[in-house]
Write an enzyme that holds these catalytic residues in place. Structure first.
Site, PDB file in Angstrom:
ATOM      1  N   GLY A 112     -17.903 -17.735 -17.599  1.00  5.43           N
ATOM      2  CA  GLY A 112     -16.564 -17.481 -17.062  1.00  5.43           C
ATOM      3  C   GLY A 112     -15.549 -18.459 -17.603  1.00  5.43           C
ATOM      4  O   GLY A 112     -15.841 -19.613 -17.781  1.00  5.43           O
ATOM      5  N   SER A 116     -11.365 -16.656 -12.152  1.00  7.87           N
ATOM      6  CA  SER A 116     -11.226 -16.293 -10.744  1.00  7.87           C
ATOM      7  C   SER A 116      -9.762 -16.032 -10.391  1.00  7.87           C
ATOM      8  O   SER A 116      -9.440 -15.049  -9.734  1.00  7.87           O
ATOM      9  CB  SER A 116     -11.810 -17.381  -9.846  1.00  7.87           C
ATOM     10  OG  SER A 116     -11.127 -18.597 -10.029  1.00  7.87           O
ATOM     11  N   ALA A 117      -8.880 -16.895 -10.873  1.00  9.33           N
ATOM     12  CA  ALA A 117      -7.452 -16.695 -10.575  1.00  9.33           C
ATOM     13  C   ALA A 117      -6.949 -15.429 -11.258  1.00  9.33           C
ATOM     14  O   ALA A 117      -6.204 -14.646 -10.660  1.00  9.33           O
ATOM     15  CB  ALA A 117      -6.649 -17.907 -11.037  1.00  9.33           C
ATOM     16  N   ASP A 159      -4.051 -22.814 -10.711  1.00 10.41           N
ATOM     17  CA  ASP A 159      -4.746 -21.725 -11.413  1.00 10.41           C
ATOM     18  C   ASP A 159      -4.019 -20.387 -11.255  1.00 10.41           C
ATOM     19  O   ASP A 159      -3.733 -19.700 -12.232  1.00 10.41           O
ATOM     20  CB  ASP A 159      -6.172 -21.552 -10.869  1.00 10.41           C
ATOM     21  CG  ASP A 159      -7.091 -22.677 -11.294  1.00 10.41           C
ATOM     22  OD1 ASP A 159      -6.613 -23.610 -11.964  1.00 10.41           O
ATOM     23  OD2 ASP A 159      -8.284 -22.629 -10.949  1.00 10.41           O
TER      24      ASP A 159
HETATM   25  O1  PMV Z   1     -12.554 -24.938 -11.898  1.00 15.66           O
HETATM   26  P1  PMV Z   1     -11.225 -24.273 -12.034  1.00 15.66           P
HETATM   27  O2  PMV Z   1     -10.970 -23.766 -13.429  1.00 15.66           O
HETATM   28  O3  PMV Z   1     -10.960 -23.249 -10.992  1.00 15.66           O
HETATM   29  O4  PMV Z   1     -10.114 -25.413 -11.817  1.00 15.66           O
HETATM   30  C1  PMV Z   1     -10.093 -26.227 -10.668  1.00 15.66           C
HETATM   31  C2  PMV Z   1      -8.964 -27.197 -10.761  1.00 15.66           C
HETATM   32  C3  PMV Z   1      -8.996 -28.345  -9.746  1.00 15.66           C
HETATM   33  O5  PMV Z   1      -7.900 -29.192 -10.057  1.00 15.66           O
HETATM   34  C4  PMV Z   1     -10.278 -29.164  -9.879  1.00 15.66           C
HETATM   35  C5  PMV Z   1      -8.886 -27.854  -8.308  1.00 15.66           C
HETATM   36  C6  PMV Z   1      -7.522 -27.320  -7.925  1.00 15.66           C
HETATM   37  O6  PMV Z   1      -7.439 -26.688  -6.850  1.00 15.66           O
HETATM   38  O7  PMV Z   1      -6.535 -27.556  -8.639  1.00 15.66           O
END
Ligand code: PMV
Length: 337
Positions: A112, A116-117, A159
């Site tokens: 992935g 998710s976003a 995200d």
């Molecule tokens: O793991 P990802 O790609 O969904 O990114 C998370 C980013 C964080 O900064 C670790 C958490 C957030 O809510 O911003």
């Protein structure tokens, strides 16, 4: 009638984790997106499809067509909770409808890519389209944030913001709960990167709660690291605006070190960073939640991009060459128009 919508895939370029505490961060969409299609069917229970890529709920069926190049699915299919949260945020009761939702991606890759976003954004847009809700970007962003909560508890919001608006974004979470600061960061031209995949699923929830706990246990050490990340982001924004590629690369390295110091990296992420640097990247760092997942390497020239991707593959990792800073226009939101 069918409703359609897209969500951009993204990478965090600077300051994941620190962003959760109100420190500015920079993220960019990559040259890839997810498209969702919503169709009304007579009875969602009668819809058939590949059993591995089909999820069902009351009044809906969801097909994941995000197949990886190797024939594997792009990532674990765990979208029920976010989908229900998106329905709820839109004020829709799926039990009253009969819907088939299909999500497809345009990037053939295994593992992935922070999708998710993009999933939440594309589905929110497609539902808004199908139900004639007429939601603009700001509303879609808010709905997608609700869906994101299923993955990350209390996400910073970076995200879904980048997945909604696309392009490169300077983001500051509003710690009082008000509107976040979202600024578009225009760069001279798109920049080539390589995404390296550890093959280990990222563990955003675990890594975010680990940082929270250690920050409480070691306040002085963490406050020094957090201050460094605050200084770094100022330099990073300036380097990106000035298209100073070598400086951007150096700052990515420094950002990776800060993320190592808060213990969210992983030996395989560190290994990929080393491989990238040894084969000519200008900078490299983990991206996103860490403890697995992806890293990114700055490889502005096509030739260095190929060299870095090859080195990663030779070491047994999956590598995806892509671009950051590709501008997005609203016209792109509906792929069929
Ligand atoms: O793991 P990802 O790609 O969904 O990114 C998370 C980013 C964080 O900064 C670790 C958490 C957030 O809510 O911003």
């Amino acid at each position: 009638m069918t409703g359609r919508g897209i969500g951009f895939r993204k990478v965090i370029l600077f300051n994941e984790h620190f962003v959760v505490y109100g420190i500015p961060a920079i993220a960019s969409s990559i040259d890839s997106r997810i498209e969702a299609v919503v169709e009304r069917v007579d009875d969602a229970r009668d819809v058939s499809g590949p059993s591995s890529g089909l999820l069902r709920g009351d009044g809906w069926v969801l097909e994941d067509a995000r197949l990886a190049g190797t024939g594997r699915r792009v990532e674990e299919f765990h979208e029920v909770e976010p989908l229900l949260l998106v329905f709820e945020a839109l004020g829709l009761d799926p039990a009253e409808e009969n819907l088939k939702i299909t999500v497809a991606g345009d990037l053939e890759t295994a593992g992935g890519i922070g999708s998710s976003a993009a999933f939440c954004v594309s589905v929110a847009r497609a539902l808004s389209d199908e139900f004639g809700l007429g939601l603009g970007d700001d509303a879609i962003n808010r709905v997608a944030y609700e869906g994101e909560k299923a993955y990350a508890g209390t996400p910073s919001g970076i995200d879904n913001t980048v997945s909604t608006y696309g392009g490169m974004i300077y983001f500051v979470k509003n710690m009082s709960g008000g509107e976040n600061r979202i600024e578009r960061l225009d760069i001279e031209s798109p920049i080539r990167i390589v995404m390296g995949n550890t093959g280990i699923p990222g563990k955003t929830r675990v890594s975010v709660s680990g940082v929270r706990r250690r920050r409480e246990e070691r306040p002085e050490e963490y406050s020094r690291i957090f201050e460094e990340s605050r200084e770094l982001i100022r330099e990073a924004a300036a380097a990106l605006k000035g298209h100073d590629l070598e400086e951007i690369g150096r700052l990515m390295d420094r950002n990776h070190e800060l993320l190592q110091r808060i213990d969210v990296s992983h030996p395989m992420l560190d290994e990929l960073v080393e491989i990238a640097m040894d084969s000519g990247a200008l900078g490299a760092k983990m991206t996103g939640g860490g403890l697995g997942g992806h890293m990114i390497a700055l490889t502005p020239l096509e030739e260095s991009q190929e060299r870095v991707a090859t080195a990663m593959r030779e070491a047994g990792f999956e590598a995806t060459p892509t671009m950051i800073g590709v501008s997005s226009t609203k016209a792109e939101y509906r792929l069929d128009e």
